[in-house]
Design a protein around this motif. Sequence first.
Motif, PDB file in Angstrom:
ATOM      1  N   GLU A 173     -21.819 -29.590  41.147  1.00  0.00           N
ATOM      2  CA  GLU A 173     -22.492 -30.878  41.157  1.00  0.00           C
ATOM      3  C   GLU A 173     -24.012 -30.765  41.187  1.00  0.00           C
ATOM      4  OE1 GLU A 173     -22.023 -31.438  45.970  1.00  0.00           O
ATOM      5  OE2 GLU A 173     -20.501 -32.195  44.618  1.00  0.00           O
ATOM      6  N   ALA A 174     -24.522 -29.546  41.445  1.00  0.00           N
ATOM      7  CA  ALA A 174     -25.975 -29.343  41.498  1.00  0.00           C
ATOM      8  C   ALA A 174     -26.519 -28.816  40.175  1.00  0.00           C
ATOM      9  CB  ALA A 174     -26.336 -28.390  42.629  1.00  0.00           C
ATOM     10  N   GLN A 175     -25.638 -28.583  39.202  1.00  0.00           N
ATOM     11  CA  GLN A 175     -26.062 -28.004  37.937  1.00  0.00           C
ATOM     12  C   GLN A 175     -26.482 -29.073  36.932  1.00  0.00           C
ATOM     13  OE1 GLN A 175     -22.811 -25.568  36.598  1.00  0.00           O
ATOM     14  NE2 GLN A 175     -22.801 -24.300  38.433  1.00  0.00           N
ATOM     15  N   SER A 178     -32.156 -32.611  35.813  1.00  0.00           N
ATOM     16  CA  SER A 178     -31.747 -31.658  36.835  1.00  0.00           C
ATOM     17  C   SER A 178     -30.282 -31.844  37.201  1.00  0.00           C
ATOM     18  CB  SER A 178     -32.656 -31.834  38.059  1.00  0.00           C
ATOM     19  OG  SER A 178     -32.338 -30.920  39.060  1.00  0.00           O
ATOM     20  N   SER A 179     -30.007 -31.893  38.498  1.00  0.00           N
ATOM     21  CA  SER A 179     -28.638 -31.905  39.019  1.00  0.00           C
ATOM     22  C   SER A 179     -27.857 -33.157  38.615  1.00  0.00           C
ATOM     23  CB  SER A 179     -28.691 -31.799  40.549  1.00  0.00           C
ATOM     24  OG  SER A 179     -27.428 -32.018  41.097  1.00  0.00           O
ATOM     25  N   THR A 229     -23.369 -35.891  31.555  1.00  0.00           N
ATOM     26  CA  THR A 229     -24.003 -36.554  32.706  1.00  0.00           C
ATOM     27  C   THR A 229     -23.668 -38.034  32.712  1.00  0.00           C
ATOM     28  OG1 THR A 229     -25.838 -34.960  32.686  1.00  0.00           O
ATOM     29  CG2 THR A 229     -26.192 -37.031  33.864  1.00  0.00           C
ATOM     30  N   MET A 230     -23.766 -38.668  31.549  1.00  0.00           N
ATOM     31  CA  MET A 230     -23.460 -40.094  31.440  1.00  0.00           C
ATOM     32  C   MET A 230     -21.995 -40.378  31.769  1.00  0.00           C
ATOM     33  SD  MET A 230     -26.038 -42.170  30.368  1.00  0.00           S
ATOM     34  CE  MET A 230     -25.564 -43.346  29.113  1.00  0.00           C
ATOM     35  N   LEU A 286     -34.619 -41.977  40.679  1.00  0.00           N
ATOM     36  CA  LEU A 286     -33.833 -40.881  41.227  1.00  0.00           C
ATOM     37  C   LEU A 286     -32.604 -40.616  40.358  1.00  0.00           C
ATOM     38  CD1 LEU A 286     -33.709 -38.899  43.588  1.00  0.00           C
ATOM     39  CD2 LEU A 286     -32.398 -40.581  44.867  1.00  0.00           C
ATOM     40  N   GLY A 287     -32.012 -41.673  39.829  1.00  0.00           N
ATOM     41  CA  GLY A 287     -30.869 -41.517  38.937  1.00  0.00           C
ATOM     42  C   GLY A 287     -31.237 -40.858  37.625  1.00  0.00           C
TER      43      GLY A 287
END
Length: 371
Positions: A289-291, A343-344, A298-299, A336-337
């Motif tokens: 989940e951090a990748q 990133s993550s 992602t969407m 943030l989203g």
Amino acid sequence: MTYFLKKHYPLIFFFILLAVIFLFSLTIRTQKLVYWEKENTNYVACGYPAMTTLDAYYWLRYAKEYDKGIYNGGSLDKLRFYPDYKKKPKIIPMLSFILAKASAFFDNNYYYAGLYLIPFLASLFVIPLGLYFYIIKKPLAGLIGATIATASYMYIARTTIGRVDTDALNLFFPITASLFLLLIYLNNKKVYIYLNTLLLALTLLLFNWWYSHPGFTIVYFAFLILVLLIKKSNLKIFIISSIILFIFSNPIFFIEGIYNLLHFTTNYIIGKPDSSGINMPNILSTITEAQKRPINMTMSAILSNNYINFIGLLSFIIISLFFYKKIIPIIPLFLLGIISFKSSIRFVMFLAPFVGIGYGLLIHFIIEKFK
């Protein structure tokens, strides 16, 4: 009584719908319990249900130690059979504190307290999100936004049954902070501006106790200044509001927030370069989940259909421009989203509400045009 109901019918009906969404959120997070009960031998051992994240055992352990009066925060754990990967927080974490208090309702079983507590906490964000858009007279945006956010894949994955972790209130606190920012913008009386600034500060203080990421305080301080600039407030209001936020959000957290924000920017946005010349493994690369993932993947962590996701986000961006001043207070969550594309992938849960908000705004826009 009849007069009261007629006068406040829209608000009452709105809260009924909000309650339905809240119950829907609880249901989709607790439905696994039925399966767990059928497969009791696989998911329960010696009366303790299995947790679905390793961090859960830290929070549960701290809760038990706090209840027994042996929580030794601020020092490395001396118990050899409980090795810590980091120092204990000096103050008992809010999650552990709540678990300790809630366990009394579950026969002092901290595990079952966590099982039922997390779905409840994870559903709370629908209240401030709904109120935000009800106040700006776009109630459908809040209702649809809350529905899609709570049903989004990433948010369910991070707040499902057994995942006793801080993600449960990581939408609630920022949205609540944005709600108070909105009220600061909408009120012209100094006393209401100062009162809502105080509530904003206390929200950030509690958020830091919950999540221990004081960088949020710096972000919302910047947006407070921006909101006051848009309002064209005088210098006195700027100074007093800034002092209120600085003091009541805790000056120590405020200062630590600067370093926390720099650290976050370096690790998640810019990318920390390796200047040592040694190819050291990055722990984040081992956490799914951090990748970073491709945009389409992602969407799809919001809803499985990317066309639905894209239309919702595009509608939010375009329609919000017509009343952007009332949308600015909730933009920190949107930004943030957006980081999830750079990133993550886990940050996409902050983007999920805006897909539904976009559809709600689109419906309002069509209705207003036909009117």
